[in-house]
Design a protein around this motif. Structure first.
Motif, PDB file in Angstrom:
ATOM      1  N   ARG A   7      32.564  37.653  48.949  1.00 47.13           N
ATOM      2  CA  ARG A   7      33.292  38.771  48.348  1.00 47.13           C
ATOM      3  C   ARG A   7      32.958  38.876  46.870  1.00 47.13           C
ATOM      4  NH1 ARG A   7      39.540  38.506  49.814  1.00 47.13           N
ATOM      5  NH2 ARG A   7      39.471  40.251  48.331  1.00 47.13           N
ATOM      6  N   THR A   8      32.757  40.096  46.395  1.00 47.25           N
ATOM      7  CA  THR A   8      32.336  40.318  45.011  1.00 47.25           C
ATOM      8  C   THR A   8      33.510  40.434  44.052  1.00 47.25           C
ATOM      9  OG1 THR A   8      30.303  41.408  45.724  1.00 47.25           O
ATOM     10  CG2 THR A   8      31.043  41.867  43.481  1.00 47.25           C
ATOM     11  N   SER A   9      34.539  41.179  44.413  1.00 43.51           N
ATOM     12  CA  SER A   9      35.675  41.406  43.531  1.00 43.51           C
ATOM     13  C   SER A   9      36.901  40.668  44.058  1.00 43.51           C
ATOM     14  CB  SER A   9      35.974  42.902  43.425  1.00 43.51           C
ATOM     15  OG  SER A   9      37.073  43.134  42.554  1.00 43.51           O
ATOM     16  N   ASN A  10      37.577  39.954  43.158  1.00 48.43           N
ATOM     17  CA  ASN A  10      38.765  39.189  43.533  1.00 48.43           C
ATOM     18  C   ASN A  10      38.523  38.368  44.792  1.00 48.43           C
ATOM     19  OD1 ASN A  10      41.383  38.240  43.360  1.00 48.43           O
ATOM     20  ND2 ASN A  10      42.319  40.086  44.233  1.00 48.43           N
ATOM     21  N   ALA A  29      41.529  43.871  36.091  1.00 49.46           N
ATOM     22  CA  ALA A  29      40.086  43.657  36.210  1.00 49.46           C
ATOM     23  C   ALA A  29      39.935  42.251  36.776  1.00 49.46           C
ATOM     24  CB  ALA A  29      39.398  43.788  34.859  1.00 49.46           C
ATOM     25  N   TYR A  32      34.960  38.867  39.179  1.00 51.05           N
ATOM     26  CA  TYR A  32      33.945  39.726  39.814  1.00 51.05           C
ATOM     27  C   TYR A  32      32.579  39.054  39.734  1.00 51.05           C
ATOM     28  CZ  TYR A  32      30.987  43.906  40.454  1.00 51.05           C
ATOM     29  OH  TYR A  32      30.059  44.803  40.896  1.00 51.05           O
ATOM     30  N   GLY A  33      31.833  39.153  40.817  1.00 53.48           N
ATOM     31  CA  GLY A  33      30.452  38.688  40.782  1.00 53.48           C
ATOM     32  C   GLY A  33      30.142  37.714  41.896  1.00 53.48           C
ATOM     33  N   GLY A  51      37.313  47.371  31.711  1.00 49.34           N
ATOM     34  CA  GLY A  51      37.782  47.257  33.079  1.00 49.34           C
ATOM     35  C   GLY A  51      39.062  48.012  33.357  1.00 49.34           C
ATOM     36  N   VAL A  56      36.430  46.330  36.673  1.00 46.37           N
ATOM     37  CA  VAL A  56      35.334  45.359  36.655  1.00 46.37           C
ATOM     38  C   VAL A  56      35.187  44.801  35.241  1.00 46.37           C
ATOM     39  CG1 VAL A  56      32.849  45.009  37.008  1.00 46.37           C
ATOM     40  CG2 VAL A  56      34.125  46.540  38.526  1.00 46.37           C
ATOM     41  N   ARG A  83      29.482  48.966  37.732  1.00 48.71           N
ATOM     42  CA  ARG A  83      29.712  48.029  38.834  1.00 48.71           C
ATOM     43  C   ARG A  83      28.413  47.245  39.071  1.00 48.71           C
ATOM     44  NH1 ARG A  83      34.056  47.503  41.937  1.00 48.71           N
ATOM     45  NH2 ARG A  83      33.881  46.351  43.887  1.00 48.71           N
ATOM     46  N   PHE A  90      29.433  34.786  37.424  1.00 50.04           N
ATOM     47  CA  PHE A  90      30.756  35.305  37.759  1.00 50.04           C
ATOM     48  C   PHE A  90      31.437  35.684  36.460  1.00 50.04           C
ATOM     49  CE2 PHE A  90      35.250  35.036  39.040  1.00 50.04           C
ATOM     50  CZ  PHE A  90      35.211  35.730  40.240  1.00 50.04           C
ATOM     51  N   SER A  92      35.188  36.926  34.585  1.00 49.15           N
ATOM     52  CA  SER A  92      36.629  37.099  34.723  1.00 49.15           C
ATOM     53  C   SER A  92      37.290  37.036  33.352  1.00 49.15           C
ATOM     54  CB  SER A  92      37.222  36.040  35.655  1.00 49.15           C
ATOM     55  OG  SER A  92      37.106  34.745  35.104  1.00 49.15           O
TER      56      SER A  92
END
Length: 210
Positions: A7-10, A29, A32-33, A51, A56, A83, A90, A92
């Motif tokens: 999974r990319t986001s959260n 935000a 992500y990554g 974000g 993001v 995006r 990663f 955050s």
């Protein structure tokens, strides 16, 4: 090789404890990554590093896009700027929640979100932590190294240096709003040097400041 999640986001489904945004705005935000990344870029909050609209990290604002541009230089980021596709990286924030225009985080809200950030950081378990700006750098040095009391929080001096952490290497990044002409080059050069080294052996190994 670790395989945390694709999974990319959260990626870990974090649910922050408060939402102060409008009905059609992102609540946060989220991290992500690449959740299997070796490099973790850590910003302050969406209002300063971007974000609020995209959800993001390191998008929208000049400061956020400057960090993203440096990541692109070393091959961590590609694709759309709102995006991006992150590889081995990663991103955050220590304060993930979005706030209404003009509001800034309080000490209490930073404290409320600390456990969420910490849980995500430890789940990612990157080798290299890259805090951006004074707030994030202070937090990372206090919580993940034994060096904070020995160091002045002089972001000009700390920028693109290497600091030994408790299981991490920390490479602070001065806030892009304060960068001079050579600062992006210094950051890119440091990241390229780390990538060219056996950086996966840095966990628990002493590194130097400067």
């Amino acid at each position: 090789m670790k395989n945390v999640t694709e999974r990319t986001s959260n990626p870990f489904g974090l649910r922050p404890p408060f939402d102060r945004t409008g009905p059609d705005e992102p609540t946060a935000a989220f991290g992500y990554g690449d959740a299997n990344a070796d490099f973790h870029v850590i910003g302050d909050y969406p209002g300063v590093h971007g974000g609020n609209a995209t959800g993001v990290p390191f998008t929208e604002t000049e400061a956020g896009l400057a960090v993203q541009d440096a990541l692109r230089e070393v091959g961590f980021a590609s694709g759309p700027r709102d995006r991006p596709v992150l590889e081995n990286c990663f991103a955050s924030y220590i304060h993930m929640c979005c706030l209404p225009a003009g509001e800034t985080p309080t000490d209490a809200s930073y404290a409320d979100l600390e456990r969420y950030f910490d849980a995500e950081l430890r789940a990612i378990n990157a080798h290299i932590l890259l805090p951006v700006g004074e707030q994030a750098t202070d937090h990372v040095l206090r919580e993940y190294t034994t060096q904070r009391n020995r160091l002045e929080l002089d972001m000009t001096a700390l920028h693109a240096s290497e600091i030994r952490g408790r299981g991490f290497m920390v490479v602070p990044i001065a806030d892009p709003a304060d960068w001079v002409d050579s600062d992006e080059e210094r950051l890119v050069s440091r990241l390229e040097a780390i990538l060219a080294s056996d950086y996966r052996q840095t966990k628990g190994v002493a590194t130097t400041v400067g």
